[in-house]
Design an enzyme around this catalytic site. Structure first.
Site, PDB file in Angstrom:
ATOM      1  N   GLU A  47      -5.014  -5.060  10.637  1.00 46.37           N
ATOM      2  CA  GLU A  47      -4.002  -4.024  10.810  1.00 46.37           C
ATOM      3  C   GLU A  47      -4.278  -3.262  12.104  1.00 46.37           C
ATOM      4  O   GLU A  47      -5.093  -2.330  12.113  1.00 46.37           O
ATOM      5  CB  GLU A  47      -4.035  -3.041   9.638  1.00 46.37           C
TER       6      GLU A  47
ATOM      7  N   GLU B 220      -6.709   4.366   7.833  1.00 42.44           N
ATOM      8  CA  GLU B 220      -6.583   5.809   7.586  1.00 42.44           C
ATOM      9  C   GLU B 220      -7.870   6.375   7.004  1.00 42.44           C
ATOM     10  O   GLU B 220      -8.212   7.537   7.235  1.00 42.44           O
ATOM     11  CB  GLU B 220      -5.363   6.072   6.692  1.00 42.44           C
TER      12      GLU B 220
ATOM     13  N   GLY C  86       2.733   2.372  10.724  1.00 43.87           N
ATOM     14  CA  GLY C  86       3.640   3.502  10.546  1.00 43.87           C
ATOM     15  C   GLY C  86       4.357   3.918  11.816  1.00 43.87           C
ATOM     16  O   GLY C  86       4.975   4.977  11.865  1.00 43.87           O
TER      17      GLY C  86
ATOM     18  N   SER D  87       3.758  -2.110  10.287  1.00 42.02           N
ATOM     19  CA  SER D  87       5.218  -2.155  10.441  1.00 42.02           C
ATOM     20  C   SER D  87       5.809  -3.519  10.119  1.00 42.02           C
ATOM     21  O   SER D  87       6.758  -3.957  10.773  1.00 42.02           O
ATOM     22  CB  SER D  87       5.617  -1.692  11.850  1.00 42.02           C
TER      23      SER D  87
ATOM     24  N   ASN E  89       0.862  -1.189   0.000  1.00 47.52           N
ATOM     25  CA  ASN E  89       0.000   0.000   0.000  1.00 47.52           C
ATOM     26  C   ASN E  89       0.892   1.231   0.000  1.00 47.52           C
ATOM     27  O   ASN E  89       1.499   1.551   1.016  1.00 47.52           O
ATOM     28  CB  ASN E  89      -0.903  -0.041   1.244  1.00 47.52           C
ATOM     29  N   TRP E  90       0.937   1.888  -1.154  1.00 49.42           N
ATOM     30  CA  TRP E  90       1.848   3.034  -1.283  1.00 49.42           C
ATOM     31  C   TRP E  90       1.299   4.279  -0.590  1.00 49.42           C
ATOM     32  O   TRP E  90       1.999   5.282  -0.477  1.00 49.42           O
ATOM     33  CB  TRP E  90       2.105   3.329  -2.764  1.00 49.42           C
ATOM     34  N   LYS E  91       0.030   4.239  -0.201  1.00 48.05           N
ATOM     35  CA  LYS E  91      -0.615   5.406   0.435  1.00 48.05           C
ATOM     36  C   LYS E  91      -0.397   6.642  -0.449  1.00 48.05           C
ATOM     37  O   LYS E  91      -0.387   6.519  -1.667  1.00 48.05           O
ATOM     38  CB  LYS E  91      -0.093   5.580   1.869  1.00 48.05           C
TER      39      LYS E  91
ATOM     40  N   HIS F  91      -9.510   0.779   4.999  1.00 49.59           N
ATOM     41  CA  HIS F  91      -8.187   0.996   5.604  1.00 49.59           C
ATOM     42  C   HIS F  91      -8.325   1.929   6.803  1.00 49.59           C
ATOM     43  O   HIS F  91      -9.131   2.855   6.799  1.00 49.59           O
ATOM     44  CB  HIS F  91      -7.207   1.573   4.577  1.00 49.59           C
TER      45      HIS F  91
HETATM   46  P1  13P Z   1       3.214   0.382   7.659  1.00 51.17           P
HETATM   47  O1  13P Z   1       3.775  -0.886   7.075  1.00 51.17           O
HETATM   48  O2  13P Z   1       3.904   1.620   7.168  1.00 51.17           O
HETATM   49  O3  13P Z   1       3.097   0.307   9.143  1.00 51.17           O
HETATM   50  O4  13P Z   1       1.699   0.507   7.087  1.00 51.17           O
HETATM   51  C1  13P Z   1       0.842  -0.570   7.191  1.00 51.17           C
HETATM   52  C2  13P Z   1      -0.392  -0.276   6.426  1.00 51.17           C
HETATM   53  O5  13P Z   1      -1.187   0.561   6.812  1.00 51.17           O
HETATM   54  C3  13P Z   1      -0.627  -1.003   5.170  1.00 51.17           C
HETATM   55  O6  13P Z   1      -1.904  -0.769   4.676  1.00 51.17           O
END
Ligand code: 13P
Length: 258
Positions: free
Chosen positions: A170, A100, A176, A216, A13-15, A98
């Site tokens: 998650e 976020e 993150g 992470s 997931n590149w966000k 997700h």
């Molecule tokens: P990180 O791997 O940066 O913690 O992010 C996880 C995530 O939200 C994947 O969708």
């Protein structure tokens, strides 16, 4: 035997990261590096780069997915992107719910359900993301939060459609932050989610569905996480932006099938 023949799934997931040039270079490096198809691999670039990136990935084993979608086919929904538009751009997968989007943008369980059903209806591999916040974890609500998000996320989704569904656990506090759930804690959450799928659908459905971990995940912890019997892969944020790290995590998935 662990994993009961479930094929590992690793998503990147590149966000809201990369640009047009870097995104193409990243997808090229990943597509070139994934090798055989013992792991299902997907990347989720920002919307605006999807079409070019999906073209670049054509002919490889890499699926290109979207980080979100809207649930109506077309119309007056300013700023939104329909699943028809995604499939038109050769997108093969979508993330829904997700953390976020739930916690930063404010998406409700009901909206996540509509998007999940739209993803499935379009034939997209639909990765439903669930997980508890730190406060919820400390209050002992991890399993209850996952149950609510899964029951509502999959409301009106029939067992026949579950082949298109991947569940991503998650824990919000691990995303993150560099904090990872211990393999044992993650395994417990995954096993509870699998038992819930057995209750909602059938033991066969529970045995078949992929439940992946996100938060992470890195080359240094991917092996021990994915070695757990109910952890069928990962959804990777930060480490998916570096081809070497992402490919090493895919390798960790492949090692589970050897
Ligand atoms: P990180 O791997 O940066 O913690 O992010 C996880 C995530 O939200 C994947 O969708």
């Amino acid at each position: 035997m662990p994993h009961i023949n479930r094929k590992p799934f690793v998503g990147g997931n590149w966000k809201m990261n990369t640009n047009a040039t870097d995104g193409l270079a990243l997808v090229e490096a990943v597509a070139d590096g994934i090798g055989n198809d013992s792991v299902d691999v997907a990347v989720y670039p920002p919307f605006v780069y999807l079409r070019d990136i999906a073209s670049k990935a054509q002919g490889s084993n890499l699926v290109v997915g979207a980080q979100d979608c809207w649930y109506e086919a077309k119309g007056a929904f300013t700023g939104e992107v329909s699943t028809e538009m995604l499939t038109d751009c050769r997108v093969g997968s979508v993330l829904t719910g997700h953390s976020e989007r739930r916690h930063v943008i404010g998406e409700s369980d009901e909206l996540v359900n509509l998007k999940t059903k739209a993803g499935i209806a379009a034939g997209l591999v639909t990765v439903l993301c669930v997980g508890e916040t730190l406060d919820q974890r400390e209050a002992g609500q991890t399993d209850a939060v996952n149950e609510t998000q899964i029951r509502s996320g999959l409301a009106d989704v029939g067992e026949g459609s579950l082949g298109l569904v991947v569940i991503a656990y998650e824990p919000v506090w691990a995303i993150g932050t560099g904090k990872t759930a211990t393999p044992e804690d993650a395994q417990n959450a995954h096993a509870t989610i699998r038992a819930l799928i057995a209750l909602m659908y059938s033991q066969q459905a529970a045995n078949a569905i992929r439940i992946i971990y996100g938060g992470s995940m890195k080359p240094g912890n991917a092996n021990e996480l994915m070695a757990m019997p109910d952890i069928d892969g990962g959804l990777i944020g930060g480490a998916a932006l570096t081809p070497g790290d992402f490919l090493a995590i895919i390798q960790a998935g492949a090692a589970q099938t050897a």
